[in-house]
Design an enzyme around this catalytic site. Structure first.
Site, PDB file in Angstrom:
ATOM      1  N   SER A  10      -9.817 -16.631 -10.454  1.00 36.12           N
ATOM      2  CA  SER A  10      -8.351 -16.669 -10.493  1.00 36.12           C
ATOM      3  C   SER A  10      -7.880 -15.242 -10.743  1.00 36.12           C
ATOM      4  O   SER A  10      -8.296 -14.605 -11.707  1.00 36.12           O
ATOM      5  CB  SER A  10      -7.884 -17.578 -11.631  1.00 36.12           C
ATOM      6  OG  SER A  10      -6.586 -17.196 -12.036  1.00 36.12           O
ATOM      7  N   HIS A  35      -8.902 -18.365  -5.876  1.00 38.62           N
ATOM      8  CA  HIS A  35      -7.976 -19.346  -6.436  1.00 38.62           C
ATOM      9  C   HIS A  35      -6.682 -18.592  -6.733  1.00 38.62           C
ATOM     10  O   HIS A  35      -6.654 -17.710  -7.601  1.00 38.62           O
ATOM     11  CB  HIS A  35      -8.598 -19.933  -7.708  1.00 38.62           C
ATOM     12  CG  HIS A  35      -7.722 -20.887  -8.449  1.00 38.62           C
ATOM     13  ND1 HIS A  35      -7.700 -22.242  -8.192  1.00 38.62           N
ATOM     14  CD2 HIS A  35      -6.834 -20.695  -9.456  1.00 38.62           C
ATOM     15  CE1 HIS A  35      -6.855 -22.841  -9.010  1.00 38.62           C
ATOM     16  NE2 HIS A  35      -6.295 -21.913  -9.792  1.00 38.62           N
ATOM     17  N   ASP A  37      -2.880 -18.544  -7.955  1.00 43.03           N
ATOM     18  CA  ASP A  37      -1.977 -19.306  -8.822  1.00 43.03           C
ATOM     19  C   ASP A  37      -0.522 -19.007  -8.500  1.00 43.03           C
ATOM     20  O   ASP A  37      -0.029 -17.910  -8.764  1.00 43.03           O
ATOM     21  CB  ASP A  37      -2.254 -18.953 -10.289  1.00 43.03           C
ATOM     22  CG  ASP A  37      -3.596 -19.481 -10.767  1.00 43.03           C
ATOM     23  OD1 ASP A  37      -3.794 -20.707 -10.726  1.00 43.03           O
ATOM     24  OD2 ASP A  37      -4.449 -18.659 -11.166  1.00 43.03           O
ATOM     25  N   MET A  39       3.297 -19.870  -9.373  1.00 45.21           N
ATOM     26  CA  MET A  39       4.125 -20.447 -10.456  1.00 45.21           C
ATOM     27  C   MET A  39       5.590 -20.142 -10.179  1.00 45.21           C
ATOM     28  O   MET A  39       5.928 -19.021  -9.795  1.00 45.21           O
ATOM     29  CB  MET A  39       3.726 -19.832 -11.799  1.00 45.21           C
ATOM     30  CG  MET A  39       2.254 -19.963 -12.132  1.00 45.21           C
ATOM     31  SD  MET A  39       1.934 -19.410 -13.804  1.00 45.21           S
ATOM     32  CE  MET A  39       0.136 -19.485 -13.835  1.00 45.21           C
ATOM     33  N   HIS A  70      -3.163 -22.845  -5.873  1.00 50.65           N
ATOM     34  CA  HIS A  70      -2.848 -23.721  -7.001  1.00 50.65           C
ATOM     35  C   HIS A  70      -1.336 -23.685  -7.201  1.00 50.65           C
ATOM     36  O   HIS A  70      -0.790 -22.755  -7.792  1.00 50.65           O
ATOM     37  CB  HIS A  70      -3.591 -23.242  -8.260  1.00 50.65           C
ATOM     38  CG  HIS A  70      -3.354 -24.115  -9.445  1.00 50.65           C
ATOM     39  ND1 HIS A  70      -3.802 -23.787 -10.710  1.00 50.65           N
ATOM     40  CD2 HIS A  70      -2.728 -25.326  -9.567  1.00 50.65           C
ATOM     41  CE1 HIS A  70      -3.439 -24.748 -11.555  1.00 50.65           C
ATOM     42  NE2 HIS A  70      -2.790 -25.677 -10.888  1.00 50.65           N
ATOM     43  N   MET A  72       1.693 -24.478  -8.863  1.00 49.12           N
ATOM     44  CA  MET A  72       2.336 -24.927 -10.105  1.00 49.12           C
ATOM     45  C   MET A  72       3.850 -24.794  -9.913  1.00 49.12           C
ATOM     46  O   MET A  72       4.505 -23.922 -10.477  1.00 49.12           O
ATOM     47  CB  MET A  72       1.819 -24.100 -11.282  1.00 49.12           C
ATOM     48  CG  MET A  72       0.379 -24.443 -11.644  1.00 49.12           C
ATOM     49  SD  MET A  72      -0.405 -23.250 -12.715  1.00 49.12           S
ATOM     50  CE  MET A  72      -1.022 -22.079 -11.518  1.00 49.12           C
ATOM     51  N   MET A 141      -7.192 -29.857 -14.932  1.00 50.28           N
ATOM     52  CA  MET A 141      -6.796 -28.682 -15.718  1.00 50.28           C
ATOM     53  C   MET A 141      -7.416 -28.756 -17.112  1.00 50.28           C
ATOM     54  O   MET A 141      -7.340 -29.793 -17.782  1.00 50.28           O
ATOM     55  CB  MET A 141      -5.273 -28.595 -15.844  1.00 50.28           C
ATOM     56  CG  MET A 141      -4.544 -28.198 -14.576  1.00 50.28           C
ATOM     57  SD  MET A 141      -5.061 -26.603 -13.886  1.00 50.28           S
ATOM     58  CE  MET A 141      -4.588 -25.451 -15.189  1.00 50.28           C
ATOM     59  N   GLY A 146       0.070 -22.479 -16.686  1.00 53.68           N
ATOM     60  CA  GLY A 146       1.118 -21.488 -16.934  1.00 53.68           C
ATOM     61  C   GLY A 146       0.598 -20.105 -17.247  1.00 53.68           C
ATOM     62  O   GLY A 146       1.229 -19.116 -16.871  1.00 53.68           O
ATOM     63  N   PHE A 147      -0.546 -20.033 -17.916  1.00 53.02           N
ATOM     64  CA  PHE A 147      -1.040 -18.725 -18.341  1.00 53.02           C
ATOM     65  C   PHE A 147      -2.564 -18.679 -18.294  1.00 53.02           C
ATOM     66  O   PHE A 147      -3.218 -19.683 -18.549  1.00 53.02           O
ATOM     67  CB  PHE A 147      -0.580 -18.415 -19.776  1.00 53.02           C
ATOM     68  CG  PHE A 147       0.916 -18.421 -19.916  1.00 53.02           C
ATOM     69  CD1 PHE A 147       1.653 -17.269 -19.642  1.00 53.02           C
ATOM     70  CD2 PHE A 147       1.593 -19.580 -20.270  1.00 53.02           C
ATOM     71  CE1 PHE A 147       3.045 -17.276 -19.742  1.00 53.02           C
ATOM     72  CE2 PHE A 147       2.979 -19.600 -20.369  1.00 53.02           C
ATOM     73  CZ  PHE A 147       3.708 -18.442 -20.104  1.00 53.02           C
ATOM     74  N   GLY A 148      -3.064 -17.480 -17.998  1.00 55.61           N
ATOM     75  CA  GLY A 148      -4.501 -17.249 -18.102  1.00 55.61           C
ATOM     76  C   GLY A 148      -4.857 -16.952 -19.557  1.00 55.61           C
ATOM     77  O   GLY A 148      -3.987 -16.769 -20.403  1.00 55.61           O
ATOM     78  N   ASP A 175     -10.235 -25.704 -14.242  1.00 57.73           N
ATOM     79  CA  ASP A 175      -9.437 -24.481 -14.269  1.00 57.73           C
ATOM     80  C   ASP A 175      -8.801 -24.304 -15.641  1.00 57.73           C
ATOM     81  O   ASP A 175      -8.019 -25.151 -16.071  1.00 57.73           O
ATOM     82  CB  ASP A 175      -8.347 -24.595 -13.175  1.00 57.73           C
ATOM     83  CG  ASP A 175      -7.464 -23.367 -13.106  1.00 57.73           C
ATOM     84  OD1 ASP A 175      -7.813 -22.327 -13.688  1.00 57.73           O
ATOM     85  OD2 ASP A 175      -6.408 -23.456 -12.443  1.00 57.73           O
ATOM     86  N   GLY A 176      -9.170 -23.208 -16.284  1.00 59.53           N
ATOM     87  CA  GLY A 176      -8.570 -22.870 -17.568  1.00 59.53           C
ATOM     88  C   GLY A 176      -9.615 -22.671 -18.653  1.00 59.53           C
ATOM     89  O   GLY A 176     -10.293 -23.619 -19.039  1.00 59.53           O
ATOM     90  N   GLY A 177      -9.787 -21.426 -19.078  1.00 58.02           N
ATOM     91  CA  GLY A 177     -10.721 -21.135 -20.163  1.00 58.02           C
ATOM     92  C   GLY A 177     -12.177 -21.314 -19.791  1.00 58.02           C
ATOM     93  O   GLY A 177     -13.026 -21.502 -20.671  1.00 58.02           O
ATOM     94  N   GLY A 197     -10.809 -17.063 -14.648  1.00 67.21           N
ATOM     95  CA  GLY A 197      -9.933 -15.895 -14.583  1.00 67.21           C
ATOM     96  C   GLY A 197     -10.393 -14.799 -15.507  1.00 67.21           C
ATOM     97  O   GLY A 197     -11.181 -13.926 -15.126  1.00 67.21           O
TER      98      GLY A 197
HETATM   99  O1  LIG Z   1      -3.904 -22.075 -13.331  1.00 66.41           O
HETATM  100  C1  LIG Z   1      -4.208 -21.357 -14.252  1.00 66.41           C
HETATM  101  C2  LIG Z   1      -3.357 -21.225 -15.453  1.00 66.41           C
HETATM  102  O2  LIG Z   1      -2.255 -22.022 -15.290  1.00 66.41           O
HETATM  103  C3  LIG Z   1      -5.529 -20.689 -14.154  1.00 66.41           C
HETATM  104  O3  LIG Z   1      -5.970 -20.537 -12.842  1.00 66.41           O
HETATM  105  C4  LIG Z   1      -5.790 -19.504 -15.034  1.00 66.41           C
HETATM  106  O4  LIG Z   1      -5.239 -18.350 -14.518  1.00 66.41           O
HETATM  107  C5  LIG Z   1      -7.253 -19.298 -15.239  1.00 66.41           C
HETATM  108  O5  LIG Z   1      -7.449 -18.230 -16.073  1.00 66.41           O
HETATM  109  P1  LIG Z   1      -8.442 -18.301 -17.327  1.00 66.41           P
HETATM  110  O6  LIG Z   1      -8.008 -19.459 -18.196  1.00 66.41           O
HETATM  111  O7  LIG Z   1      -9.801 -18.516 -16.755  1.00 66.41           O
HETATM  112  O8  LIG Z   1      -8.257 -16.982 -17.988  1.00 66.41           O
HETATM  113 FE   LIG Z   2      -5.064 -22.120 -11.527  1.00 64.33          FE
END
Ligand SMILES: O=C(CO)[C@@H](O)[C@H](O)COP(=O)(O)O
Ligand SMILES: [Fe+2]
Length: 228
Positions: A10, A35, A37, A39, A70, A72, A141, A146-148, A175-177, A197
């Protein structure tokens, strides 16, 4: 079992002023897809970019790279045609953002893209279930969109596990963390499309991180196939 392990960086937390070269670097480091994103500041409390940027990226990167969008956004119906024209390969919309998922799935296909369907942490996987036979990919998710850079929600793994059990061939994305510390949970639960990401972008050695994520996934897929 027809799915394979794929890693999609991402680029949300990259230097967006150099988006093209950041994407090229990810592909050079072994990314299987990108990927992207999108928004709209309404569905999520953040704004990124839309189809004009995607069109420029496609021109710069050529036809090869797979773009997983993605979306959003609050009205995903609105951007199907512009994204298809811009060169998107897969249109991943949020179930929470539409009242007519069936019509949207049809429209995405008619516009020549693959269909991804995403659910936020508060949405049950059973709500996605009825659509799973009509889509190419389910996105679970593992943070609030909304945020990385947010913390991985391990309590989303039962959703992945349920989908893998019910739909053995479906592409399942997380996706996420997701990074070296959390990939094992995702892979064991059955995810095969891995979005990452910060863990990749902030690493001094993105190639090694991508390889590690893929290897863990490949091993889990092999183990599942032996256990059957
Ligand atoms: O869609 C999203 C956040 O909304 C993701 O795609 C994040 O951007 C992934 O980033 P990390 O959580 O891996 O830092
Ligand atoms: Fe994403």
């Amino acid at each position: 079992m027809s799915y394979t392990a794929k890693i999609g960086p991402s680029i949300l937390n990259s230097d967006l002023a150099c988006l093209g070269s950041e994407c090229i670097q990810m592909l050079d480091c072994g990314a299987d897809y990108l990927h992207l994103d999108v928004m709209d500041g309404h569905f999520v409390p953040n704004i990124t970019f839309g189809h004009p940027v995607v069109e420029c990226l496609r021109k710069q990167l050529g036809q090869g790279p797979f773009f997983d969008m993605h979306m959003m956004v609050s009205r995903p119906e609105q951007w199907v045609k512009p994204m298809a024209a811009a060169g998107a390969n897969q249109y991943t919309f949020h179930l929470e953002a539409t009242v007519n998922a069936g019509a949207l799935i049809k429209d995405i296909r008619e516009n020549g893209m693959k269909v991804g369907l995403a659910i936020k942490p508060g949405t049950t996987v059973e709500e996605l279930g009825p659509w799973a036979g009509q889509i190419d990919m389910a996105l679970v998710m593992t943070v609030e969109p909304g945020f990385g850079g947010q913390k991985f929600m391990e309590d989303m793994m039962p959703k992945v596990n349920w989908l893998r059990t019910q739909f053995p061939s479906l592409d399942i994305e997380v996706d996420g963390g997701v990074g070296p510390d959390t990939i094992h949970k995702c892979a064991e639960a059955g995810a095969n499309m891995i979005v990452s990401g910060s863990a990749i972008m902030k690493s001094d050695d993105p190639r090694s991180v991508i390889n590690l994520l893929r290897n863990v996934c490949v091993e889990a897929i092999q183990k599942r196939s032996l256990d059957r």
